[in-house]
Design a protein around this motif. Sequence first.
Motif, mmCIF file in Angstrom:
data_model
loop_
_atom_site.group_PDB
_atom_site.id
_atom_site.type_symbol
_atom_site.label_atom_id
_atom_site.label_comp_id
_atom_site.label_asym_id
_atom_site.label_seq_id
_atom_site.Cartn_x
_atom_site.Cartn_y
_atom_site.Cartn_z
ATOM 1 N N MET A 1 -1.181 12.898 30.049
ATOM 2 C CA MET A 1 -0.526 12.895 31.359
ATOM 3 C C MET A 1 -0.586 11.502 31.989
ATOM 4 O O MET A 1 -1.607 10.810 31.894
ATOM 5 N N LYS B 1 -6.454 20.725 41.478
ATOM 6 C CA LYS B 1 -7.577 21.425 40.840
ATOM 7 C C LYS B 1 -8.794 21.453 41.756
ATOM 8 O O LYS B 1 -9.508 22.458 41.848
ATOM 9 N N LYS C 1 -2.567 16.319 39.920
ATOM 10 C CA LYS C 1 -3.154 17.514 39.304
ATOM 11 C C LYS C 1 -4.638 17.629 39.612
ATOM 12 O O LYS C 1 -5.156 18.733 39.868
ATOM 13 N N GLU D 1 -9.174 19.316 29.267
ATOM 14 C CA GLU D 1 -7.999 20.136 28.994
ATOM 15 C C GLU D 1 -6.984 20.049 30.138
ATOM 16 O O GLU D 1 -7.326 20.082 31.306
ATOM 17 N N GLY D 2 -5.720 19.891 29.766
ATOM 18 C CA GLY D 2 -4.643 19.839 30.750
ATOM 19 C C GLY D 2 -4.298 18.443 31.219
ATOM 20 O O GLY D 2 -3.266 18.238 31.857
ATOM 21 N N PHE D 3 -5.171 17.482 30.916
ATOM 22 C CA PHE D 3 -4.906 16.102 31.351
ATOM 23 C C PHE D 3 -4.480 15.191 30.206
ATOM 24 O O PHE D 3 -3.905 14.130 30.433
#
Length: 863
Positions: free
Chosen positions: A316, A328, A324, A311-313
């Motif tokens: 990207m 993290k 990021k 999640e979140g990558f």
Amino acid sequence: MSAEISTTYEPHLVEEKWYRIWLEEKYFEAKTKSDKPAYAIVIPPPNVTGVLTMGHVLNATIQDILARRARALGKEVLWLPGMDHAGIATQNIVEKKLRAERRTKHDLGREAFIEKVWEWKARSGGIIIQQLQKLGCSCDWSRERFTMDPEYVRTVQGTFVDLYRKGLIYRGKRMVNWDPFYQTALSDEEVIPTPTKGKLYYIRYEVVEEPGTCLEVATTRPETLMGDTGVAVNSGDLRYKRFVGKHCWRPFPRAKIPIICDDAIDPTFATGVLKVTPAHDKLDFVIGLRHGLEVVDVMNPDGTLNALAGEGFDGMDRFDARKKAVEKLRDSGLLVREEEYQNNVGYSERGGVPIEPRLSEQWFLKYPRTEETLQAVSTGQIRFRPERWVKSFEHWIDNIQDWCISRQLWWGHRIPVWYCNDNPGRIYVGTETPPDKENWHQDPDVLDTWFSAWLWPFATMDEMTRKRFYPTQDLVTGPDIIFFWVARMIMASFEFQGKIPFENVFFTGIIRDLQGRKMSKSLGNSPDPLDLIAKYGADGLRFGLMRIAPHGQDIRFDEKQIEEGRNFANKLWNACRFRQLQGPRTQALASTPFSPYSAYILLRLNETVDRIENAFGEYLFTEVARSLYEFVWSDFCDWYLEAAKTELQSQEESVRLNCLSVADHVLSSVLRLLHPFMPYITEELWHRMTFGDSTIQFVPVNNLRVDMARLNPIDIAFAQRVYEAATLTRNLRAEYRIPSNKKVRLILKPAVTGDFKVFGRLVNGDPLEIDPHVLAEPGVPVAVTPLGQLFIPLEGIVDLSAEKERLRKEIAKLESEIETVRKKLGNESFVARAPAAIVAEHRQREKESMMKLERLRERFGGL
């Protein structure tokens, strides 16, 4: 075409006229039925997208020199031109145009996109061919080839089928070099290791079986840790022996991964612990295979991360994902530290971006005939010039890897493989489509551009042409494609023709600016060759460049050298104009005895011809250019033509004709020798001087020497004495600041007998008095020359009091400089600490200054 030679040389008029005539008369077209010895050279095909660069100018000029020289040696010459389809570069140009229209190739579909590429090629491709013609390249344009010509395509696809059936081509899922920009696989040779500054990140991986205990892992690529499926240490590293067989927690997405030992791990690098990411590193992939680790690919073909990254990558960019991931790790307390770090990162040669190791199903070739290829180069059957490239070649062959030949593009030679719609495991390989083609679909990939280029020397020739001209004699190329192209061509020729493709390979140097930087548009240090041609003429560009292109070494480009090339063309033009003004051309070299000056220039011609032939034999093109420059500018123009003016004013017609016949022989020889370097001006002057009715290109150069028995050594020695004496006299005049064009009274006390009229003309002695009894007088400078003592009475020429004052000041200044140098050399600290070269320079400066001071004092005392 006898016509008066104008006062100024206008290159553009001459160049346009003669190239048109050469093409109309088909002078460049090779005849397969000729009984002349064959000479062949194939052009390294420039990209269809290309425009002329200084590198092209250098390469093409050398090839043209070889081709034109071969014609003059009586050979039937084939210089075969053509262009490469340049898969990646060409597709990118068309895709960029589509993007500007907010469309992609997928909007068009494959067939429509290919049509667009052909439209672009018809409209804009091949500009470089026109530019090569402007440079004067004597290619056989009737045989121009393109790697996407139908016949060439059939040859390429037939080659694939043949090698597949021999078991040399196979399909496999392997770790390849991936270009995220062009989204295609690359061969190892298309990856450029580039020193790159980055960071080394130290990350904590907690041991599952020992909560609170962590292993520190160092990596340059935290954006791939989401694909980690193991942690590895060296089996001999006692620090971590107790952890082997246990597990670590992958930071995110959190997962339990094994701790393994493998001898491929370098225990001295960083902490000695390696995160194993089999999908994103070649070494990790091999380690993963040995230990049965899962392969988790967290990256899309375009270099963005996918859903497996967590999640979140997803979506990207890889470099944004790196930032990021570091944030993290820092926020979770797992980032120990960061260190500045420089390592070699593989960059795509074409895309200019860091490549990604990627697990992909591709087509590979096991290189054929590697032993024969290595032997051909190592034994000198194929000669590399310079020879230093043999070692690099041998090293590459010894460490060769299978060649990834498939590319994920649409423009190019489509792979001739079909897959059964009902059974994808069933394939059909052939140059024709399967009979029931509706049940099959073709492999979407195309072949690496180099897969078509490695067939270039013979695939460009039909059977009759190959029989006449193959193998070729020379290849001129850059060392940067020694593996891409040269090695592979040799292999292909052995495999499909059973012989070598060429006998010699000449590797050019790289053209750099005066600061040593490679030329590039971004640096603004790369001149446009067409601008240089417009400014200095094609011949000026060619000759100027060849004078500064040492054998296989990098070249420091200086536009002044191109200007000198133009100046040399003007010098030659004016020399011919001067000769033309003296009367009609003589028919042959005079049979009567030569004057000392004619004998000397003919000796120098013989020596120059010998030097040129030896230099051509060793591919020393710069030596040829410099020899011609020195002979024409110095020996012929500066000395002989000046000396000849005395003979041309003779009342004896036989003396005049003898002199003119020598001038004609020398100029005729010079034009023939210069023609490969400066084709336009030599062709123009050949006709204006009425040396021949047809083109200069086929006029032999093997009959230029004059029989040495006709050259009297006593006469030659006298001419040398005159020239040396003239040089010393001119220097003496210059020391006293007497203008070279000012006529002055000179007195010669001769040490030899002879006619000194020419000497008087050369030193502007008017009158030149010959006095065996003259004695030195105060205030009269004297030079000791090979002809005897030469006196320059200064009275009435030089203001003696002003000259004395000038010398006094110059002596004082020099004495001060010597004192400064001596103080430094007397300083023990300076001598001990300064570099040896600096100390030696100061000692040399002191020595030279003392010699100059001695001369000045002598002159001062003599006034």
